[in-house]
Design a protein around this motif. Structure first.
Motif, PDB file in Angstrom:
ATOM      1  N   ASN A 235       9.645  21.270  -6.850  1.00  0.00           N
ATOM      2  CA  ASN A 235      10.450  22.093  -5.933  1.00  0.00           C
ATOM      3  C   ASN A 235      11.270  23.149  -6.689  1.00  0.00           C
ATOM      4  N   SER A 236      10.640  23.754  -7.675  1.00  0.00           N
ATOM      5  CA  SER A 236      11.289  24.841  -8.408  1.00  0.00           C
ATOM      6  C   SER A 236      10.475  26.118  -8.234  1.00  0.00           C
ATOM      7  N   ARG A 237      11.121  27.219  -8.482  1.00  0.00           N
ATOM      8  CA  ARG A 237      10.462  28.514  -8.313  1.00  0.00           C
ATOM      9  C   ARG A 237       9.541  28.794  -9.503  1.00  0.00           C
ATOM     10  N   ALA A 238       8.374  29.314  -9.193  1.00  0.00           N
ATOM     11  CA  ALA A 238       7.416  29.674 -10.241  1.00  0.00           C
ATOM     12  C   ALA A 238       7.055  31.139 -10.102  1.00  0.00           C
ATOM     13  N   LYS A 239       7.082  31.841 -11.215  1.00  0.00           N
ATOM     14  CA  LYS A 239       6.607  33.221 -11.217  1.00  0.00           C
ATOM     15  C   LYS A 239       5.084  33.222 -11.241  1.00  0.00           C
ATOM     16  N   GLN A 240       4.525  34.347 -10.916  1.00  0.00           N
ATOM     17  CA  GLN A 240       3.074  34.466 -11.042  1.00  0.00           C
ATOM     18  C   GLN A 240       2.685  34.276 -12.512  1.00  0.00           C
ATOM     19  N   GLY A 241       1.738  33.363 -12.767  1.00  0.00           N
ATOM     20  CA  GLY A 241       1.313  33.086 -14.127  1.00  0.00           C
ATOM     21  C   GLY A 241       2.066  31.952 -14.791  1.00  0.00           C
ATOM     22  N   SER A 242       3.075  31.374 -14.145  1.00  0.00           N
ATOM     23  CA  SER A 242       3.816  30.263 -14.744  1.00  0.00           C
ATOM     24  C   SER A 242       2.905  29.044 -14.896  1.00  0.00           C
ATOM     25  N   LEU A 243       3.065  28.320 -16.030  1.00  0.00           N
ATOM     26  CA  LEU A 243       2.287  27.112 -16.268  1.00  0.00           C
ATOM     27  C   LEU A 243       2.797  25.990 -15.365  1.00  0.00           C
ATOM     28  N   ILE A 244       1.892  25.440 -14.565  1.00  0.00           N
ATOM     29  CA  ILE A 244       2.268  24.367 -13.650  1.00  0.00           C
ATOM     30  C   ILE A 244       1.809  23.018 -14.205  1.00  0.00           C
ATOM     31  N   CYS A 245       0.525  22.937 -14.607  1.00  0.00           N
ATOM     32  CA  CYS A 245      -0.014  21.681 -15.106  1.00  0.00           C
ATOM     33  C   CYS A 245      -1.216  21.969 -16.004  1.00  0.00           C
ATOM     34  N   SER A 246      -1.762  20.917 -16.569  1.00  0.00           N
ATOM     35  CA  SER A 246      -2.980  21.051 -17.377  1.00  0.00           C
ATOM     36  C   SER A 246      -3.924  19.912 -17.025  1.00  0.00           C
ATOM     37  N   VAL A 247      -5.235  20.178 -17.192  1.00  0.00           N
ATOM     38  CA  VAL A 247      -6.261  19.161 -16.961  1.00  0.00           C
ATOM     39  C   VAL A 247      -7.068  19.019 -18.248  1.00  0.00           C
ATOM     40  N   ASP A 248      -7.101  17.812 -18.767  1.00  0.00           N
ATOM     41  CA  ASP A 248      -7.822  17.518 -20.010  1.00  0.00           C
ATOM     42  C   ASP A 248      -9.043  16.673 -19.652  1.00  0.00           C
ATOM     43  N   GLU A 249     -10.239  17.242 -19.861  1.00  0.00           N
ATOM     44  CA  GLU A 249     -11.462  16.580 -19.411  1.00  0.00           C
ATOM     45  C   GLU A 249     -11.750  15.302 -20.192  1.00  0.00           C
TER      46      GLU A 249
ATOM     47  N   HIS B 212      -7.586  22.654 -19.848  1.00  0.00           N
ATOM     48  CA  HIS B 212      -7.416  23.776 -18.926  1.00  0.00           C
ATOM     49  C   HIS B 212      -5.964  23.843 -18.447  1.00  0.00           C
ATOM     50  N   ARG B 213      -5.374  24.987 -18.652  1.00  0.00           N
ATOM     51  CA  ARG B 213      -4.027  25.230 -18.114  1.00  0.00           C
ATOM     52  C   ARG B 213      -4.166  25.796 -16.707  1.00  0.00           C
ATOM     53  N   VAL B 214      -3.324  25.286 -15.790  1.00  0.00           N
ATOM     54  CA  VAL B 214      -3.339  25.761 -14.403  1.00  0.00           C
ATOM     55  C   VAL B 214      -2.018  26.478 -14.157  1.00  0.00           C
ATOM     56  N   THR B 215      -2.116  27.742 -13.775  1.00  0.00           N
ATOM     57  CA  THR B 215      -0.911  28.549 -13.556  1.00  0.00           C
ATOM     58  C   THR B 215      -0.794  28.966 -12.099  1.00  0.00           C
ATOM     59  N   ALA B 216       0.387  29.469 -11.735  1.00  0.00           N
ATOM     60  CA  ALA B 216       0.633  29.927 -10.364  1.00  0.00           C
ATOM     61  C   ALA B 216      -0.073  31.256 -10.130  1.00  0.00           C
ATOM     62  N   SER B 217      -0.849  31.324  -9.055  1.00  0.00           N
ATOM     63  CA  SER B 217      -1.581  32.550  -8.753  1.00  0.00           C
ATOM     64  C   SER B 217      -0.694  33.623  -8.143  1.00  0.00           C
ATOM     65  N   GLU B 218       0.459  33.209  -7.620  1.00  0.00           N
ATOM     66  CA  GLU B 218       1.433  34.141  -7.036  1.00  0.00           C
ATOM     67  C   GLU B 218       2.794  33.482  -7.053  1.00  0.00           C
ATOM     68  N   PRO B 219       3.855  34.238  -6.872  1.00  0.00           N
ATOM     69  CA  PRO B 219       5.188  33.625  -6.881  1.00  0.00           C
ATOM     70  C   PRO B 219       5.343  32.647  -5.716  1.00  0.00           C
ATOM     71  N   GLY B 220       6.127  31.591  -5.945  1.00  0.00           N
ATOM     72  CA  GLY B 220       6.368  30.628  -4.874  1.00  0.00           C
ATOM     73  C   GLY B 220       7.146  29.428  -5.352  1.00  0.00           C
TER      74      GLY B 220
ATOM     75  N   VAL C 171      -4.442  14.668 -16.062  1.00  0.00           N
ATOM     76  CA  VAL C 171      -3.545  15.759 -15.665  1.00  0.00           C
ATOM     77  C   VAL C 171      -2.134  15.514 -16.205  1.00  0.00           C
ATOM     78  N   ASN C 172      -1.509  16.594 -16.643  1.00  0.00           N
ATOM     79  CA  ASN C 172      -0.111  16.574 -17.060  1.00  0.00           C
ATOM     80  C   ASN C 172       0.623  17.721 -16.366  1.00  0.00           C
ATOM     81  N   TYR C 173       1.852  17.429 -15.882  1.00  0.00           N
ATOM     82  CA  TYR C 173       2.650  18.429 -15.174  1.00  0.00           C
ATOM     83  C   TYR C 173       3.832  18.841 -16.036  1.00  0.00           C
TER      84      TYR C 173
END
Length: 463
Positions: A85-99, A181-189, A78-80
């Motif tokens: 503690n920052s604001r993320a829009k819906q769809g913002s890239l948060i982290c990735s998982v490389d199998e 795999h890119r993991v994004t925010a499902s909603e703002p938060g 995993v890479n972040y």
């Protein structure tokens, strides 16, 4: 010459020295007074004065938020990329998982080629180290390991984000192979990278044990390099509405229960905010729940937060706790009181039966210690449970039975002890603040017995 043998003896007269007698009487008088002083009970007094008590208002509370844990769908490295503690829009890239770790290795190599951080990332790390150094405590050494993990995670985030941007094509190919795999925010938060098991706790389901910060632990996910499917990746805080809860005592509850808004100071940065609040009672304990609609992001990384309730000092008549005693009083309806006897004082007319079986009526003057709209509290010799009291208007009677215990002190202004009721506003370990100007209560500069437990009603006082 013949001596005259006739000798006439005259009786000796008693010569009394009035000065000696006078001083002897003075000496006896002094001895009597010294003896009386040494054998008499002496009562120390306290002069009632105005004063105040600073109320304990700093507490450590449990922070409750609307938090959603996001779990990994696949295992891998995993890479972040987004700041904690920052604001993320819906769809913002948060982290990735490389199998298989290929992209993760490339990110690590690209990051390793960087000799320095950008100015913003460097300043963030410096500020974190300063904050930890300023707040360090030997009693909380366990926080050292949390700080170490946080610092490593912050450094990794800055390097990873820079590296990913330099190898976007390589990452795209891995995504096509479904190993990256890119993991994004499902909603703002607000994105937070730690979890501690409190994510589902609310104001309606917290327990007493959760409020104890001594054994608290949290897991910073940014410090993890490899995860399994189903492991937490991060959490998303989806609302600015949040709460802080902590236990309070009965005195603070009494002060707060007539309001619903309070000003709060956060001890970590000395900022202030207004909060609405409610008080819950569970299993005999009181809990204050502060509710906020802003400032949540400032403290999103903290589960336990030190706050100060900005209350005024309690002021009034200040007396020592040692003076306070409790006494039981009969509650008598006001309609049974009248005036009589040799004074103009209020009293009651009792009816008893003598040895001959005759009914005997007697007026007993009473002192009023407390009152309500329709009753007086009294305590007099000759009045005990079962005593029958007659109505001044005739016909009705009342039997003494109902009693209540009231707190008070012994006023000794007149040289004898008189019980005075007090209304307690606030109390600490040594002193009590009582209301000023109450009926049948204390006044400024009254003298009261310092130790009320050794005094009885109407006792003559030797100071």
């Amino acid at each position: 010459m013949k001596k005259n043998s006739k000798i006439i003896k005259y009786p000796k007269t008693l010569n009394i020295n009035i000065g000696v007698v006078f001083f002897a009487l003075i000496f006896i008088y002094l001895l009597f007074n010294v003896y009386s002083y040494l054998t008499a009970k002496h009562v120390s007094y306290y002069e009632v004065d105005t004063g105040s008590i600073r109320i304990q208002t700093t507490y450590t509370g449990l922070a409750l938020r609307e938090e959603q844990l996001v779990y990994a769908a696949e295992g891998g490295y995993v890479n972040y990329y987004l700041k904690d503690n920052s604001r993320a829009k819906q769809g913002s890239l948060i982290c990735s998982v490389d199998e298989n770790g290929n992209v993760a290795d490339q990110i690590a190599q690209a990051g390793g080629n960087d000799d320095s951080l950008d100015a913003a990332a460097y300043q963030t790390l410096v500020e974190q180290m300063k904050d930890y150094s300023n707040s360090y405590s030997d009693t909380e050494f366990y926080n050292t390991y949390t700080f170490k993990n946080d610092l490593q995670a912050e450094l990794m985030e800055a390097v990873n984000l820079s590296a990913l941007s330099s190898m976007s094509e390589y990452a795209a190919n891995a995504e096509a192979d479904k190993t990256f795999h890119r993991v994004t925010a499902s909603e703002p938060g607000i994105v937070s990278y730690y979890y501690d098991g409190y994510e589902g706790v609310t104001a309606s389901n917290f327990t007493v044990g959760m409020l104890d910060a001594s054994g608290y632990e949290k897991d910073n996910r940014k410090a993890a390099t490899h995860i399994e499917a189903g492991d937490p990746l991060f959490k998303l805080i989806t609302s600015e509405n949040w709460q802080i809860v902590f236990a309070i005592d009965d005195d603070l509850k009494a002060m707060l229960e007539n309001d619903s808004v309070i000003k709060v100071r956060f001890k970590s940065d000395e900022t202030t905010a207004w909060a609405t609040y409610e008080i819950q009672n569970r299993d005999g304990n009181n809990y204050l729940i502060l509710s906020f609609t802003n400032s949540m992001i400032r403290y999103a990384s903290e589960r336990f937060i030190d706050v100060e309730l900005m209350l005024n000092r309690q002021s009034g008549l200040k007396i020592p706790n040692q003076s306070i005693v409790s006494k039981s009083f009969f509650i008598v309806p006001q309609e049974y009181f009248t005036k009589g006897g040799n004074s103009n004082s209020l009293g009651v007319l009792t009816e008893t039966t003598d040895d001959a079986g005759e009914k005997v009526q007697k007026f007993i003057a009473t002192n009023i210690y407390a009152s309500t709209e329709d009753s007086y509290d009294i305590h007099e010799d000759g009045l005990e449970k079962g005593t029958k009291i007659l109505s001044p208007s005739g016909g009705d009677s009342y039997t003494l039975s109902d009693m209540e215990e009231l707190k008070g002190v012994y006023n000794i202004n007149k040289g004898y002890a008189v019980f005075r009721i007090i209304k307690i506003l606030y109390q600490n370990e040594d002193y009590t603040i009582v209301e000023r100007g109450t009926d049948y209560g204390l006044s400024l500069y009254d003298h009261i017995a310092l130790d009320g437990s050794i005094i009885t009603e109407n006792e003559i006082i030797n100071e």
